[in-house]
Design a protein around this motif. Structure first.
Motif, PDB file in Angstrom:
ATOM      1  N   LEU A 143     -38.520  43.519 -26.418  1.00 17.97           N
ATOM      2  CA  LEU A 143     -38.952  44.848 -26.831  1.00 17.97           C
ATOM      3  C   LEU A 143     -38.335  45.223 -28.172  1.00 17.97           C
ATOM      4  CD1 LEU A 143     -40.374  47.550 -26.314  1.00 17.97           C
ATOM      5  CD2 LEU A 143     -38.375  48.252 -24.969  1.00 17.97           C
ATOM      6  N   ASP A 144     -37.033  45.011 -28.318  1.00 14.97           N
ATOM      7  CA  ASP A 144     -36.365  45.321 -29.580  1.00 14.97           C
ATOM      8  C   ASP A 144     -36.974  44.506 -30.723  1.00 14.97           C
ATOM      9  OD1 ASP A 144     -34.721  47.100 -28.330  1.00 14.97           O
ATOM     10  OD2 ASP A 144     -32.949  45.839 -28.331  1.00 14.97           O
ATOM     11  N   ASN A 145     -37.261  43.238 -30.445  1.00 13.76           N
ATOM     12  CA  ASN A 145     -37.844  42.374 -31.474  1.00 13.76           C
ATOM     13  C   ASN A 145     -39.242  42.840 -31.856  1.00 13.76           C
ATOM     14  OD1 ASN A 145     -37.898  39.803 -33.085  1.00 13.76           O
ATOM     15  ND2 ASN A 145     -39.618  39.399 -31.711  1.00 13.76           N
ATOM     16  N   TYR A 146     -40.016  43.266 -30.853  1.00 14.24           N
ATOM     17  CA  TYR A 146     -41.378  43.736 -31.118  1.00 14.24           C
ATOM     18  C   TYR A 146     -41.352  44.964 -32.029  1.00 14.24           C
ATOM     19  CZ  TYR A 146     -46.289  44.865 -30.216  1.00 14.24           C
ATOM     20  OH  TYR A 146     -47.637  45.119 -30.362  1.00 14.24           O
ATOM     21  N   ILE A 147     -40.460  45.891 -31.726  1.00 11.58           N
ATOM     22  CA  ILE A 147     -40.338  47.101 -32.554  1.00 11.58           C
ATOM     23  C   ILE A 147     -39.914  46.721 -33.971  1.00 11.58           C
ATOM     24  CG2 ILE A 147     -39.048  49.252 -32.863  1.00 11.58           C
ATOM     25  CD1 ILE A 147     -38.784  49.352 -29.779  1.00 11.58           C
ATOM     26  N   TYR A 148     -38.963  45.801 -34.079  1.00 12.26           N
ATOM     27  CA  TYR A 148     -38.460  45.368 -35.386  1.00 12.26           C
ATOM     28  C   TYR A 148     -39.552  44.674 -36.199  1.00 12.26           C
ATOM     29  CZ  TYR A 148     -35.612  42.785 -38.774  1.00 12.26           C
ATOM     30  OH  TYR A 148     -35.088  42.262 -39.930  1.00 12.26           O
ATOM     31  N   VAL A 177     -25.276  52.287 -28.573  1.00 11.70           N
ATOM     32  CA  VAL A 177     -26.217  52.289 -29.693  1.00 11.70           C
ATOM     33  C   VAL A 177     -26.398  50.845 -30.150  1.00 11.70           C
ATOM     34  CG1 VAL A 177     -26.665  53.082 -32.039  1.00 11.70           C
ATOM     35  CG2 VAL A 177     -25.521  54.599 -30.411  1.00 11.70           C
ATOM     36  N   THR A 178     -27.628  50.420 -30.271  1.00 12.69           N
ATOM     37  CA  THR A 178     -27.933  49.063 -30.728  1.00 12.69           C
ATOM     38  C   THR A 178     -28.572  49.099 -32.115  1.00 12.69           C
ATOM     39  OG1 THR A 178     -30.096  49.132 -29.645  1.00 12.69           O
ATOM     40  CG2 THR A 178     -28.262  48.211 -28.381  1.00 12.69           C
ATOM     41  N   GLY A 179     -28.563  47.935 -32.769  1.00  9.96           N
ATOM     42  CA  GLY A 179     -29.232  47.803 -34.062  1.00  9.96           C
ATOM     43  C   GLY A 179     -28.444  48.301 -35.247  1.00  9.96           C
ATOM     44  N   LEU A 180     -27.119  48.432 -35.113  1.00 13.23           N
ATOM     45  CA  LEU A 180     -26.296  48.903 -36.220  1.00 13.23           C
ATOM     46  C   LEU A 180     -26.156  47.829 -37.305  1.00 13.23           C
ATOM     47  CD1 LEU A 180     -23.486  50.692 -34.161  1.00 13.23           C
ATOM     48  CD2 LEU A 180     -25.384  51.762 -35.395  1.00 13.23           C
ATOM     49  N   ARG A 181     -25.802  48.258 -38.510  1.00 12.74           N
ATOM     50  CA  ARG A 181     -25.578  47.365 -39.655  1.00 12.74           C
ATOM     51  C   ARG A 181     -26.807  46.528 -39.999  1.00 12.74           C
ATOM     52  NH1 ARG A 181     -19.345  45.180 -38.623  1.00 12.74           N
ATOM     53  NH2 ARG A 181     -18.390  47.262 -38.460  1.00 12.74           N
ATOM     54  N   GLY A 182     -27.984  47.093 -39.747  1.00 12.85           N
ATOM     55  CA  GLY A 182     -29.202  46.398 -40.144  1.00 12.85           C
ATOM     56  C   GLY A 182     -29.680  45.343 -39.182  1.00 12.85           C
ATOM     57  N   ASP A 183     -28.986  45.187 -38.039  1.00 16.73           N
ATOM     58  CA  ASP A 183     -29.389  44.181 -37.054  1.00 16.73           C
ATOM     59  C   ASP A 183     -30.442  44.771 -36.117  1.00 16.73           C
ATOM     60  OD1 ASP A 183     -27.564  42.348 -38.086  1.00 16.73           O
ATOM     61  OD2 ASP A 183     -25.957  43.135 -36.830  1.00 16.73           O
ATOM     62  N   GLY A 184     -31.630  44.944 -36.636  1.00 17.90           N
ATOM     63  CA  GLY A 184     -32.708  45.534 -35.862  1.00 17.90           C
ATOM     64  C   GLY A 184     -32.840  47.011 -36.138  1.00 17.90           C
ATOM     65  N   GLU A 188     -30.566  54.476 -29.449  1.00 14.64           N
ATOM     66  CA  GLU A 188     -29.652  54.861 -28.378  1.00 14.64           C
ATOM     67  C   GLU A 188     -30.185  54.302 -27.063  1.00 14.64           C
ATOM     68  OE1 GLU A 188     -28.566  58.913 -28.003  1.00 14.64           O
ATOM     69  OE2 GLU A 188     -28.472  59.261 -30.160  1.00 14.64           O
ATOM     70  N   THR A 189     -29.326  53.622 -26.335  1.00 13.26           N
ATOM     71  CA  THR A 189     -29.740  53.022 -25.071  1.00 13.26           C
ATOM     72  C   THR A 189     -28.539  52.986 -24.130  1.00 13.26           C
ATOM     73  OG1 THR A 189     -30.787  51.081 -24.058  1.00 13.26           O
ATOM     74  CG2 THR A 189     -29.361  50.668 -25.963  1.00 13.26           C
ATOM     75  N   GLY A 190     -28.505  52.048 -23.234  1.00 13.77           N
ATOM     76  CA  GLY A 190     -27.390  51.945 -22.301  1.00 13.77           C
ATOM     77  C   GLY A 190     -27.627  50.844 -21.298  1.00 13.77           C
TER      78      GLY A 190
END
Length: 558
Positions: A143-148, A177-184, A188-190
């Motif tokens: 899912l994260d990859n699809y959004i990215y 929080v995921t995707g910090l520093r440009g990694d995606g 906010e998640t958990g």
């Protein structure tokens, strides 16, 4: 007194092939995981045999820190039935590593009423929990990859419902929080615990490999920027997730301390999920057992309610009997006796605690089911106090039996087994009186469970809860499937109310619903009540501090 591990090591285990043969399953058909565990193909389920088998549900009073021993009684009853010459099988949930290393300990029974090999069952077993965790988090990554990958195409989700899971109690991961520093893409998640994963519920409700994939395809991941549901099928990875879950779909065959067959499969918690072992394991047990004992998690207001309104409704199961487990110590806590004093004689406290038991009895009878109460006896119990419980059950018009399987194995459960056989052998399954009709509204279903089962005076939706409810109605306005979903209320196990400190039989309280989650793969609506969390934390002194290896043997796991 010997520990559970010491008792387990005394037992003479049979090769798992012999246990399969004992059931009538060819050894060539099972898939062994070592000497004493095996997967059994679901193609062996025979619906004609299922209909003839006698299904017995074991549930309990509201749990307390005193402990209840529901799994021990479930296994013990199976052993007792075997002592009477009955072909009995037990179907249980798999333990979670979270409680094993946290506060509760293992979930393989206790004393001389255990499922074995205990250490393996309580730890990694056949890998089902790992499969669910891996499959769930693979969806998260996809899912994260699809959004990215599609962000430049204008794709985005205004709300993401899918989190990650881990089979460890870890409060620090509840909100991340995921995707910090440009990694995606920053989000906010958990984390929830694996037992709360929708994939765990799907595993326990799926009826075939095809049904498994269909349910995975339907999982709701979020809502697009133009207000449309976004599902796993939109990612195009349902096939891959099904592959990860394929072996996990098969029930696990093990044995008890007295070599009785046991199927252990699936592990949703009853306070945050539907709290029952898989439909496939239950039907497999019913295919090969004339008497099948299964359990539903925590108190009857949680696991048993969901067993009837969700599992039985969807799978067409019809139990013959409900066994409610109680202890004098647990009843005393519900009667207001302090934890430090529950082993001392206290007839007044015990009588006050019977109000909790009686509400559970009334609830189970409300489902149209015969009820037996069994007292899980401790060595400090007095005959006079046991007689108080016995007399109460006579006044309530339900059967009563003492269970001593922890100390005596099957011999200690013969009284209960005889009572069960006497109660159900001459009757056909009675119709289940469900708490609500399928056609009821979401809020109507929630309100009926809260008022009829919990005894709440009212139900309130928080601002967020109301917003979620309205969003569900709007987004799924034309979806007829959603309207027939049962509700699964996540609520504290320690009280009929949503306040974990209110023991006994509280009245006049309100249940606050703070969130609504659509699980369109497992086909249920999850309502979060009170302060219930789907990722538990660890206690100050977790059980992990007592687990180690001494002279090559695991110690402290119970």
């Amino acid at each position: 007194m010997k520990t559970d591990i010491q008792i387990a090591r005394e037992c003479q285990l049979k090769p798992i092939g012999d246990i399969a043969t004992q059931l009538g399953i060819s050894q060539e058909l099972i898939e062994p995981y070592g000497r004493y565990m095996a997967k059994v193909p679901i193609s062996l389920i025979d619906e004609k045999r299922v209909k003839k088998s006698r299904l017995i549900l074991v549930t309990a009073i509201s749990p307390t820190k005193a402990g209840i021993g529901k799994t021990t009684v479930s296994i013990g009853l199976t052993l007792g039935l075997q002592k009477l010459g009955k072909k009995a099988v037990v179907a249980l949930r798999e333990p979670s590593l979270g409680p094993c290393f946290g506060i509760k300990g293992g979930a393989a029974g206790g004393g001389y009423a255990q499922v074995l090999p205990m250490e393996k069952i309580n730890l990694h077993f056949t890998g089902d929990f790992h499969a669910v965790t891996s499959a769930h988090n693979t969806i998260s990554a996809m899912l994260d990859n699809y959004i990215y990958q599609h962000r430049k195409d204008g794709f985005s989700l205004r709300e993401i419902y899918w989190k990650r899971v881990l089979d460890v109690n870890d409060r620090a991961l509840r909100n991340v929080v995921t995707g910090l520093r440009g990694d995606g893409v920053v989000s906010e998640t958990g984390f929830d615990i694996t037992s709360a994963s929708e994939l765990m519920a799907i595993l326990c409700l799926a009826t075939s490999e095809e049904d498994l994939q269909h349910r995975i395809e339907n999982i709701l991941l979020g809502i697009t920027s133009d207000g449309k549901p976004f599902r796993v099928r939109d990612l195009g990875v349902a096939g891959a997730i099904t592959v990860l879950m394929r072996d996990a779909l098969m029930p696990n065959l093990v044995q008890t301390t007295e070599n009785t067959p046991a199927f252990i499969h699936g592990g949703p918690f009853a306070n945050i999920a539907h709290g029952c072992s898989s439909v496939l394991a239950t039907k497999m047990a019913m295919t090969y057992g004339d008497y099948v004992v299964t359990e539903a998690g925590f108190g009857a207001d949680l696991g048993a309610e969901k067993f009837f309104n969700i599992k039985c409704r969807k799978a067409g199961l019809k139990p013959r009997l409900v066994v409610i487990v109680a202890t004098t110590q647990g009843l005393k806590m519900h009667g207001g006796v302090d934890l430090d004093s529950i082993k001392e004689p206290n007839a007044n406290g015990l009588k006050e605690g019977l109000k909790n038991l009686n509400r559970h009895i009334n609830n189970m009878q409300g489902f149209g089911q015969p009820v037996i109460v069994t007292l899980n006896r401790f060595d400090t119990d007095l005959d006079e106090e046991i007689d108080i419980v016995r007399k109460n059950c006579e006044d309530m018009g339900v059967g009563f039996a003492v269970n001593e399987a922890f100390i005596k194995g099957g011999e200690g459960a013969v009284e209960l087994a005889q009572k069960v056989v006497e109660t159900i052998d001459d009757i056909q399954p009675l119709p289940i009186h469900f708490t609500y009709p399928e056609a009821d509204t979401i809020e109507g279903k929630i309100e009926k469970v809260c008022k009829r089962i919990y005894g709440a005076a009212s139900v309130e939706f928080t601002k967020t809860g109301k917003k979620r409810l309205e969003a569900v109605k709007t987004i799924f306005e034309d979806d007829k499937d959603i309207s027939r979903y049962p509700v699964c209320i996540a609520k504290t196990q320690f009280s009929f109310s949503a306040d974990s400190t209110r023991y006994g039989s509280p009245e006049g309280f309100s249940i606050r619903i703070r969130d609504i989650i659509v699980n369109s793969g497992s086909e249920m609506i999850v309502a979060i009540a009170g302060d219930m969390l789907r990722m538990p934390g660890l206690p100050k002194n977790p059980q992990a501090e007592r687990i180690t290896i001494i002279d090559g043997k695991i110690e402290g796991l119970s």
